[in-house]
Design a protein around this motif. Structure first.
Motif, PDB file in Angstrom:
ATOM      1  N   THR A 172       0.797  -1.225   0.000  1.00 10.89           N
ATOM      2  CA  THR A 172       0.000   0.000   0.000  1.00 10.89           C
ATOM      3  C   THR A 172       0.833   1.280   0.000  1.00 10.89           C
ATOM      4  O   THR A 172       0.290   2.353  -0.275  1.00 10.89           O
ATOM      5  CB  THR A 172      -0.921   0.042   1.234  1.00 10.89           C
ATOM      6  OG1 THR A 172      -0.115  -0.089   2.425  1.00 10.89           O
ATOM      7  CG2 THR A 172      -1.935  -1.092   1.188  1.00 10.89           C
ATOM      8  N   GLY A 173       2.117   1.168   0.301  1.00 14.53           N
ATOM      9  CA  GLY A 173       2.914   2.375   0.472  1.00 14.53           C
ATOM     10  C   GLY A 173       4.081   2.538  -0.469  1.00 14.53           C
ATOM     11  O   GLY A 173       4.901   3.448  -0.285  1.00 14.53           O
ATOM     12  N   THR A 174       4.201   1.699  -1.496  1.00 12.60           N
ATOM     13  CA  THR A 174       5.325   1.826  -2.425  1.00 12.60           C
ATOM     14  C   THR A 174       5.186   3.103  -3.253  1.00 12.60           C
ATOM     15  O   THR A 174       4.177   3.318  -3.916  1.00 12.60           O
ATOM     16  CB  THR A 174       5.419   0.610  -3.362  1.00 12.60           C
ATOM     17  OG1 THR A 174       5.666  -0.561  -2.574  1.00 12.60           O
ATOM     18  CG2 THR A 174       6.555   0.779  -4.360  1.00 12.60           C
ATOM     19  N   VAL A 175       6.216   3.943  -3.201  1.00 12.23           N
ATOM     20  CA  VAL A 175       6.162   5.220  -3.915  1.00 12.23           C
ATOM     21  C   VAL A 175       7.287   5.376  -4.931  1.00 12.23           C
ATOM     22  O   VAL A 175       7.238   6.266  -5.786  1.00 12.23           O
ATOM     23  CB  VAL A 175       6.221   6.408  -2.923  1.00 12.23           C
ATOM     24  CG1 VAL A 175       5.000   6.419  -2.015  1.00 12.23           C
ATOM     25  CG2 VAL A 175       7.513   6.382  -2.108  1.00 12.23           C
ATOM     26  N   ALA A 176       8.304   4.515  -4.825  1.00 14.43           N
ATOM     27  CA  ALA A 176       9.459   4.672  -5.713  1.00 14.43           C
ATOM     28  C   ALA A 176      10.202   3.348  -5.833  1.00 14.43           C
ATOM     29  O   ALA A 176       9.954   2.407  -5.069  1.00 14.43           O
ATOM     30  CB  ALA A 176      10.394   5.760  -5.174  1.00 14.43           C
ATOM     31  N   ALA A 177      11.115   3.299  -6.802  1.00 16.09           N
ATOM     32  CA  ALA A 177      11.947   2.111  -7.007  1.00 16.09           C
ATOM     33  C   ALA A 177      13.414   2.518  -6.917  1.00 16.09           C
ATOM     34  O   ALA A 177      13.836   3.516  -7.535  1.00 16.09           O
ATOM     35  CB  ALA A 177      11.654   1.489  -8.370  1.00 16.09           C
ATOM     36  N   LEU A 178      14.179   1.747  -6.156  1.00  9.74           N
ATOM     37  CA  LEU A 178      15.599   2.038  -6.006  1.00  9.74           C
ATOM     38  C   LEU A 178      16.265   2.093  -7.382  1.00  9.74           C
ATOM     39  O   LEU A 178      16.103   1.181  -8.200  1.00  9.74           O
ATOM     40  CB  LEU A 178      16.257   0.968  -5.139  1.00  9.74           C
ATOM     41  CG  LEU A 178      17.765   1.119  -4.926  1.00  9.74           C
ATOM     42  CD1 LEU A 178      18.085   2.405  -4.171  1.00  9.74           C
ATOM     43  CD2 LEU A 178      18.311  -0.099  -4.180  1.00  9.74           C
ATOM     44  N   THR A 179      17.006   3.168  -7.619  1.00 13.01           N
ATOM     45  CA  THR A 179      17.618   3.372  -8.932  1.00 13.01           C
ATOM     46  C   THR A 179      19.130   3.193  -8.889  1.00 13.01           C
ATOM     47  O   THR A 179      19.702   2.444  -9.672  1.00 13.01           O
ATOM     48  CB  THR A 179      17.267   4.767  -9.466  1.00 13.01           C
ATOM     49  OG1 THR A 179      15.839   4.891  -9.496  1.00 13.01           O
ATOM     50  CG2 THR A 179      17.815   4.971 -10.870  1.00 13.01           C
TER      51      THR A 179
ATOM     52  N   VAL B  26      10.622   8.012  -8.510  1.00 11.22           N
ATOM     53  CA  VAL B  26       9.235   8.111  -8.053  1.00 11.22           C
ATOM     54  C   VAL B  26       8.311   7.427  -9.059  1.00 11.22           C
ATOM     55  O   VAL B  26       8.422   7.635 -10.269  1.00 11.22           O
ATOM     56  CB  VAL B  26       8.829   9.579  -7.856  1.00 11.22           C
ATOM     57  CG1 VAL B  26       7.360   9.695  -7.459  1.00 11.22           C
ATOM     58  CG2 VAL B  26       9.724  10.244  -6.803  1.00 11.22           C
ATOM     59  N   ASN B  27       7.410   6.612  -8.552  1.00 11.26           N
ATOM     60  CA  ASN B  27       6.482   5.872  -9.404  1.00 11.26           C
ATOM     61  C   ASN B  27       5.487   6.797 -10.104  1.00 11.26           C
ATOM     62  O   ASN B  27       5.129   7.865  -9.584  1.00 11.26           O
ATOM     63  CB  ASN B  27       5.701   4.845  -8.578  1.00 11.26           C
ATOM     64  CG  ASN B  27       6.574   3.705  -8.108  1.00 11.26           C
ATOM     65  OD1 ASN B  27       7.703   3.536  -8.556  1.00 11.26           O
ATOM     66  ND2 ASN B  27       6.051   2.908  -7.182  1.00 11.26           N
ATOM     67  N   ALA B  28       5.015   6.365 -11.257  1.00  9.23           N
ATOM     68  CA  ALA B  28       3.988   7.106 -11.986  1.00  9.23           C
ATOM     69  C   ALA B  28       2.750   7.239 -11.109  1.00  9.23           C
ATOM     70  O   ALA B  28       2.341   6.302 -10.430  1.00  9.23           O
ATOM     71  CB  ALA B  28       3.648   6.371 -13.285  1.00  9.23           C
ATOM     72  N   GLY B  29       2.153   8.408 -11.115  1.00 15.01           N
ATOM     73  CA  GLY B  29       0.952   8.642 -10.322  1.00 15.01           C
ATOM     74  C   GLY B  29       1.218   9.171  -8.928  1.00 15.01           C
ATOM     75  O   GLY B  29       0.283   9.591  -8.233  1.00 15.01           O
ATOM     76  N   ILE B  30       2.478   9.162  -8.492  1.00 17.59           N
ATOM     77  CA  ILE B  30       2.844   9.691  -7.177  1.00 17.59           C
ATOM     78  C   ILE B  30       3.372  11.107  -7.364  1.00 17.59           C
ATOM     79  O   ILE B  30       4.323  11.336  -8.118  1.00 17.59           O
ATOM     80  CB  ILE B  30       3.914   8.833  -6.482  1.00 17.59           C
ATOM     81  CG1 ILE B  30       3.424   7.398  -6.302  1.00 17.59           C
ATOM     82  CG2 ILE B  30       4.306   9.446  -5.142  1.00 17.59           C
ATOM     83  CD1 ILE B  30       2.266   7.244  -5.345  1.00 17.59           C
ATOM     84  N   THR B  31       2.751  12.061  -6.704  1.00 13.51           N
ATOM     85  CA  THR B  31       3.163  13.459  -6.826  1.00 13.51           C
ATOM     86  C   THR B  31       4.066  13.860  -5.664  1.00 13.51           C
ATOM     87  O   THR B  31       4.106  13.182  -4.633  1.00 13.51           O
ATOM     88  CB  THR B  31       1.944  14.395  -6.865  1.00 13.51           C
ATOM     89  OG1 THR B  31       1.187  14.212  -5.659  1.00 13.51           O
ATOM     90  CG2 THR B  31       1.065  14.063  -8.069  1.00 13.51           C
TER      91      THR B  31
END
Length: 331
Positions: A172-179, A199-204
Motif C-alpha cells: 500500500t505504500g510503495t512510492v518509488a523504485a531504487l535506482t 518516483v512511481n507514476a501517479g505519485i506526486t
C-alpha cells in the motif's frame, strides 16, 4: 496526609463542584458560569482538574491543575486551598490537547521533504529532497542505508512511504523504485552515504516545500563554512537548527549493521537549541543554510559531544553527493 485522606478530600471537592456548594453562586459568576451550572457547562468545568500527588515518601497532597490562568488568583481556587490547607499542590498547566503523531511519521501525498521513507527492509529514514538525472525522471534523494539497505538491496526494490517502522508496507505504500546508490567501501575511504529512487507514476511530490521552514531557495549546492547557521526537517526530530562546528573531517568511523565504514571530508553540525540537531531516523535529511539553500546530506550522529552533551551530527557536502549520483536538485 495519607492516601485515603487525599482521595476523600478529592472526592468531597468534586462533589461540591458538581452540586455548587463550594462557594455561593454569585461568587462564581465572574467566571462566566455558576457552580450549579458546571455539570451542564463542560467548557467551564474543563478549566480545573483535581487529583492526587505525592508529598515525600509516604504522604500525599491534593493535585489542583488549572487550565485557565486567571483561576489561580480567583476566590474559587482560594476556597479549595482553604479546605485543603497546606495539602494542595496548585499548578497551571494550560490547554490540554491530544499528543498526535507528527506529520513526518505519517503517509504524505504529495510526498514531502522531511517525511518518513525507506527501503521495504529498512526501519525508516528521511526524504532528503527531490532530484532528476539525465533521463529527467523525478527521484527521491536519501542515504544508501535508508533506500538501499547498506548496499544489500538491488535496483528496482520497493521504496515505501512512510517507512516500515511507521507503518508503511509495500502493498500500500510503495512510492518509488531504487535506482542507484554509492557503494560502501568497508576497507577504504568513503565520501558519501547516498542513494536515489525513481518516483512511481501517479505519485506526486511537493518538491520545494520545507514544512515548518519555507521553500527551498534554488537548486545550486552551497559550501558550508565553520560557524554557519543551518537547519533541517527530519523524520524524527522535525525542524531543528544548528551551526557548522567542523569541516573537512577525515577518518570519521560510522557503525552500520553490516560493519564499520570510514568517511573523509565530512561536515560536523552542533545544535544551537536545547534539543539535538538529529536523532535516529533523521538520516537522509537535507541540511540547508539559514536562507534555505541546499548544503549537505545528513547521515550519522553521535551520542555525546557538542553543547550540553546533546551529540553532534555528521553530513556529506551536497555538492559531492549530487556529483557521485549524477543528479541535480529539482524544485
Amino acid at each position: 496526609m495519607k492516601l485515603d485522606s487525599a482521595r476523600g478530600l478529592k472526592s468531597s471537592l468534586i462533589d461540591k463542584l458538581v452540586k455548587g456548594s463550594l462557594l455561593p453562586a454569585t461568587t462564581i459568576k465572574s467566571l462566566g458560569a455558576t457552580i450549579a451550572s458546571f455539570a451542564a457547562a463542560p467548557t467551564s468545568r474543563a478549566t480545573l482538574a483535581l487529583g492526587i500527588t505525592r508529598k515525600g515518601k509516604t504522604e500525599y497532597r491534593l493535585a489542583v491543575r488549572l487550565q485557565q490562568r486567571s483561576l489561580d488568583s480567583d476566590r474559587f481556587v482560594a476556597a479549595i486551598r482553604a479546605q485543603a490547607g497546606r495539602e494542595a499542590d496548585v499548578c497551571y498547566i494550560g490547554r490540554v490537547h491530544p499528543m498526535s503523531t507528527p506529520w513526518h511519521f505519517k503517509r504524505q501525498r504529495p510526498l514531502l521533504i522531511g517525511a518518513s521513507v525507506g527501503h521495504f527492509d529498512v526501519t525508516a529514514g528521511t526524504i532528503g529532497c527531490f532530484v532528476r538525472g539525465s533521463n529527467g525522471k523525478l527521484m527521491i534523494l536519501s542515504n544508501n542505508h535508508v533506500l538501499a539497505n547498506e548496499g544489500d538491496a538491488k535496483k528496482g526494490d520497493a521504496v515505501i512511504q512512510p517507512g516500515d517502522l511507521d507503518g508503511g508496507r509495500p502493498a500500500t505504500g510503495t512510492v518509488a523504485a531504487l535506482t542507484r546508490f554509492v557503494k560502501f567501501k568497508w576497507n577504504g575511504d568513503n565520501f558519501v552515504d547516498a542513494a536515489v529512487a525513481t518516483v512511481n507514476a501517479g505519485i506526486t511530490a511537493d518538491r520545494g516545500k520545507l514544512k515548518g521552514l519555507g521553500t527551498l531557495a534554488g537548486t545550486e549546492p552551497v559550501e558550508l563554512d565553520i560557524g554557519e547557521a543551518v537547519c533541517k526537517v527530519g523524520r524524527t526530530t522535525g525542524v531543528t537548527r544548528g551551526r557548522v562546528s567542523s569541516i573537512e573531517l577525515d577518518n570519521v568511523f560510522v557503525d552500520y549493521d553490516n560493519g564499520r565504514a570510514s568517511f573523509d571530508n565530512q561536515l560536523e553540525i552542533e545544535p544551537t537549541t536545547s534539543k539535538p540537531f538529529s536523532r535516529g531516523g533523521d538520516s537522509g535529511s537535507l541540511i540547508v543554510t539559514a536562507d534555505l539553500r541546499p548544503a549537505a546530506l545528513l547521515f550519522a550522529g553521535s551520542d555525546h559531544g557538542g553543547p550540553n552533551d546533546l551529540g553532534v551530527t555528521f553530513a556529506n557536502p551536497i555538492k559531492r553527493v549530487l556529483k557521485d549520483l549524477k543528479v541535480k536538485i529539482a524544485i
